[in-house]
Enzyme design. Sequence first.
Site, PDB file in Angstrom:
ATOM      1  N   HIS A   1      -6.550  -5.800  -2.555  1.00 42.17           N
ATOM      2  CA  HIS A   1      -7.352  -6.034  -1.362  1.00 42.17           C
ATOM      3  C   HIS A   1      -7.623  -7.361  -1.256  1.00 42.17           C
ATOM      4  O   HIS A   1      -8.342  -7.925  -0.192  1.00 42.17           O
ATOM      5  CB  HIS A   1      -8.758  -5.144  -1.576  1.00 42.17           C
TER       6      HIS A   1
ATOM      7  N   HIS B   1       0.306   4.437  -2.353  1.00 43.75           N
ATOM      8  CA  HIS B   1       0.086   5.946  -1.896  1.00 43.75           C
ATOM      9  C   HIS B   1       1.302   6.788  -2.298  1.00 43.75           C
ATOM     10  O   HIS B   1       1.055   7.940  -2.217  1.00 43.75           O
ATOM     11  CB  HIS B   1      -0.052   5.798  -0.376  1.00 43.75           C
TER      12      HIS B   1
ATOM     13  N   ASN C   1      -4.038   8.580   4.791  1.00 47.15           N
ATOM     14  CA  ASN C   1      -2.858   8.020   5.585  1.00 47.15           C
ATOM     15  C   ASN C   1      -2.846   7.962   6.824  1.00 47.15           C
ATOM     16  O   ASN C   1      -2.411   7.285   7.353  1.00 47.15           O
ATOM     17  CB  ASN C   1      -1.798   8.960   4.986  1.00 47.15           C
TER      18      ASN C   1
ATOM     19  N   ARG D   1       0.831  -1.050  -0.013  1.00 47.61           N
ATOM     20  CA  ARG D   1      -0.056   0.016   0.135  1.00 47.61           C
ATOM     21  C   ARG D   1       0.709   1.316   0.059  1.00 47.61           C
ATOM     22  O   ARG D   1       0.714   2.317  -0.576  1.00 47.61           O
ATOM     23  CB  ARG D   1      -0.824  -0.010   1.094  1.00 47.61           C
TER      24      ARG D   1
HETATM   25  C1  HEM Z   1      -9.433   1.362  -6.135  1.00 44.13           C
HETATM   26  C2  HEM Z   1      -9.170   2.201  -5.162  1.00 44.13           C
HETATM   27  C3  HEM Z   1      -8.819   1.938  -3.611  1.00 44.13           C
HETATM   28  C4  HEM Z   1      -9.422   2.224  -2.532  1.00 44.13           C
HETATM   29  C5  HEM Z   1     -10.556   3.167  -2.421  1.00 44.13           C
HETATM   30  C6  HEM Z   1      -8.593   1.984  -1.553  1.00 44.13           C
HETATM   31  C7  HEM Z   1      -9.064   2.294  -0.149  1.00 44.13           C
HETATM   32  C8  HEM Z   1      -8.256   1.320   0.790  1.00 44.13           C
HETATM   33  C9  HEM Z   1      -9.030   1.508   2.174  1.00 44.13           C
HETATM   34  C10 HEM Z   1     -10.056   2.541   2.732  1.00 44.13           C
HETATM   35  C11 HEM Z   1      -7.915   0.965   2.983  1.00 44.13           C
HETATM   36  C12 HEM Z   1      -8.216   0.521   4.738  1.00 44.13           C
HETATM   37  C13 HEM Z   1      -7.588   1.701   5.256  1.00 44.13           C
HETATM   38  C14 HEM Z   1      -7.781   1.778   6.694  1.00 44.13           C
HETATM   39  O1  HEM Z   1      -8.830   1.421   7.122  1.00 44.13           O
HETATM   40  O2  HEM Z   1      -6.735   1.975   7.553  1.00 44.13           O
HETATM   41  C15 HEM Z   1      -7.052   0.115   2.135  1.00 44.13           C
HETATM   42  C16 HEM Z   1      -6.172  -0.910   2.535  1.00 44.13           C
HETATM   43  C17 HEM Z   1      -5.255  -1.439   1.367  1.00 44.13           C
HETATM   44  N1  HEM Z   1      -5.062  -1.099   0.322  1.00 44.13           N
HETATM   45 FE1  HEM Z   1      -6.259   0.066  -0.700  1.00 44.13          FE
HETATM   46  N2  HEM Z   1      -7.688   1.151  -1.966  1.00 44.13           N
HETATM   47  C18 HEM Z   1      -7.763   1.217  -3.366  1.00 44.13           C
HETATM   48  C19 HEM Z   1      -6.670   0.691  -4.172  1.00 44.13           C
HETATM   49  C20 HEM Z   1      -5.567   0.176  -3.634  1.00 44.13           C
HETATM   50  C21 HEM Z   1      -4.413  -0.448  -4.607  1.00 44.13           C
HETATM   51  C22 HEM Z   1      -4.210  -0.027  -5.890  1.00 44.13           C
HETATM   52  C23 HEM Z   1      -3.576  -1.236  -3.709  1.00 44.13           C
HETATM   53  C24 HEM Z   1      -2.142  -1.653  -4.123  1.00 44.13           C
HETATM   54  C25 HEM Z   1      -1.783  -1.867  -5.384  1.00 44.13           C
HETATM   55  C26 HEM Z   1      -3.995  -1.104  -2.602  1.00 44.13           C
HETATM   56  C27 HEM Z   1      -3.598  -1.719  -1.526  1.00 44.13           C
HETATM   57  C28 HEM Z   1      -4.209  -1.998   0.020  1.00 44.13           C
HETATM   58  C29 HEM Z   1      -3.712  -2.682   0.862  1.00 44.13           C
HETATM   59  C30 HEM Z   1      -2.552  -3.882   0.674  1.00 44.13           C
HETATM   60  C31 HEM Z   1      -4.260  -2.464   1.927  1.00 44.13           C
HETATM   61  C32 HEM Z   1      -4.175  -3.087   3.307  1.00 44.13           C
HETATM   62  C33 HEM Z   1      -2.955  -2.373   4.332  1.00 44.13           C
HETATM   63  C34 HEM Z   1      -2.589  -2.990   5.433  1.00 44.13           C
HETATM   64  O3  HEM Z   1      -3.403  -4.070   6.056  1.00 44.13           O
HETATM   65  O4  HEM Z   1      -1.878  -2.422   5.999  1.00 44.13           O
HETATM   66  N3  HEM Z   1      -5.238  -0.356  -2.330  1.00 44.13           N
HETATM   67  N4  HEM Z   1      -7.419   0.467   0.730  1.00 44.13           N
END
Ligand code: HEM
Length: 314
Positions: free
Chosen positions: A189, A62, A90, A58
């Site tokens: 995800h 970002h 973030n 992630r």
């Molecule tokens: C399509 C649009 C996307 C949205 C709206 C989005 C939104 C989010 C949100 C809201 C979270 C949870 C954050 C929290 O509650 O603290 C999350 C987690 C995550 N996102 Fe996305 N995301 C998107 C695309 C992506 C992309 C493109 C990647 C990587 C290529 C990605 C990788 C991740 C990962 C791996 C997590 C988990 C992180 C952890 O457990 O520390 N996301 N994302």
Amino acid sequence: MASMSISSFFVLLLVRTASAQLSSTFYDKTCPKALSTIQSAVKSAVSKEARMGASLLRLHFHDCFVNGCDASVLLDDTANFTGEKTAGPNNNSLRGFDVVDTIKSQVENVCPGVVSCADILAVAARDSVVALGGPAWTVQLGRRDATTASLSTANSDIPAPTLSLSGLISAFSNKGLSTSEMVALSGAHTIGQARCTSFRTRLYNENNINASFAASLKNSCPSSGGDNNLSPLDVTTPNAFDNAYFKNLQLQKGLLHSDQQLFSNGSTDSQVNTYSSGLATFRSDFGDAMVKMGNISPLTGSSGQIRKNCRKVN
Ligand code: HEM
Ligand SMILES: *[C@@H]1O[C@H](CO)[C@@H](O)[C@H](O)[C@H]1NC(C)=O
Ligand SMILES: *[C@@H]1O[C@H](CO)[C@@H](O)[C@H](O)[C@H]1NC(C)=O
Ligand SMILES: *[C@@H]1O[C@H](CO)[C@@H](O)[C@H](O)[C@H]1NC(C)=O
Ligand SMILES: *[C@@H]1O[C@H](CO)[C@@H](O)[C@H](O)[C@H]1NC(C)=O
């Protein structure tokens, strides 16, 4: 070589110049141990805590969505510098900064001042996915590190979980990524966790959520309070980089509103079906899309710098 015509030489030259910004062999001469050093540090971090693989992946996302892949996301706030760490998407959410520091210091030990923090993020993202059973891809290298950051761009350009399908398509299109690449990248995800605050509205107000899935989530995500309580983005196999994320969407088990938007009777349903039944296709498309995302506006040549400490400008 002798048989190569003059014109084909110039065609080759043109093709190379057009894509010569980054290169997979960038550190082969200057830091041959860079990639193996990063890989072993990532393996060790992920074996201590599987979720760290998700967190590192992630960070690269970002980073790339805010002024390109330039490690701007890693800069700490100071009295006279505002970074991106407190931006809405973030703050209290991004993690893995300490692991990046460890990787950076190990890389500095083998070749001081050579490997950028932006490249470390790109390689760590790939190695994290591999460590959790996902696809490998060849990482393009040669990015340099920014001396600036943009809190406002982090707030405006990183897609929010409240976005509709058309909002998601625009957010990625603004970075030169297609709808199809957006769907593939969303497959990230399949690992990691989200806080209750990121999906509460979906849980309590939406109809296209699986009833048994919603009921079980409500235990850890009450209608008020518990904002930071975590649930896995992929309820089936949270620590495996597989295609279960897409299978979940077919059962209305997307955790975030934005996740379920990819399978809500819209134009991307068919691609979700393709990935749900075609693990190999998803793996290959994900790797290709990661390379594309990693190419967003890198600093090369004499722009930017190679930071000594990823948290601050030299
Ligand atoms: C399509 C649009 C996307 C949205 C709206 C989005 C939104 C989010 C949100 C809201 C979270 C949870 C954050 C929290 O509650 O603290 C999350 C987690 C995550 N996102 Fe996305 N995301 C998107 C695309 C992506 C992309 C493109 C990647 C990587 C290529 C990605 C990788 C991740 C990962 C791996 C997590 C988990 C992180 C952890 O457990 O520390 N996301 N994302
Ligand atoms: C910020 O402040 C520090 C001391 O607190 C100083 O060393 C540094 O040069 C300042 N940076 C800028 C960009 O003004
Ligand atoms: C970031 O989170 C902290 C709590 O850890 C909070 O005090 C602060 O107000 C938040 N910053 C912003 C800009 O939302
Ligand atoms: C909800 O989940 C259950 C259990 O996995 C499944 O059998 C059912 O088909 C799902 N409902 C919908 C609407 O997809
Ligand atoms: C898609 O349409 C079907 C039939 O009209 C409906 O039952 C289902 O809830 C819709 N799915 C979503 C995710 O909106």
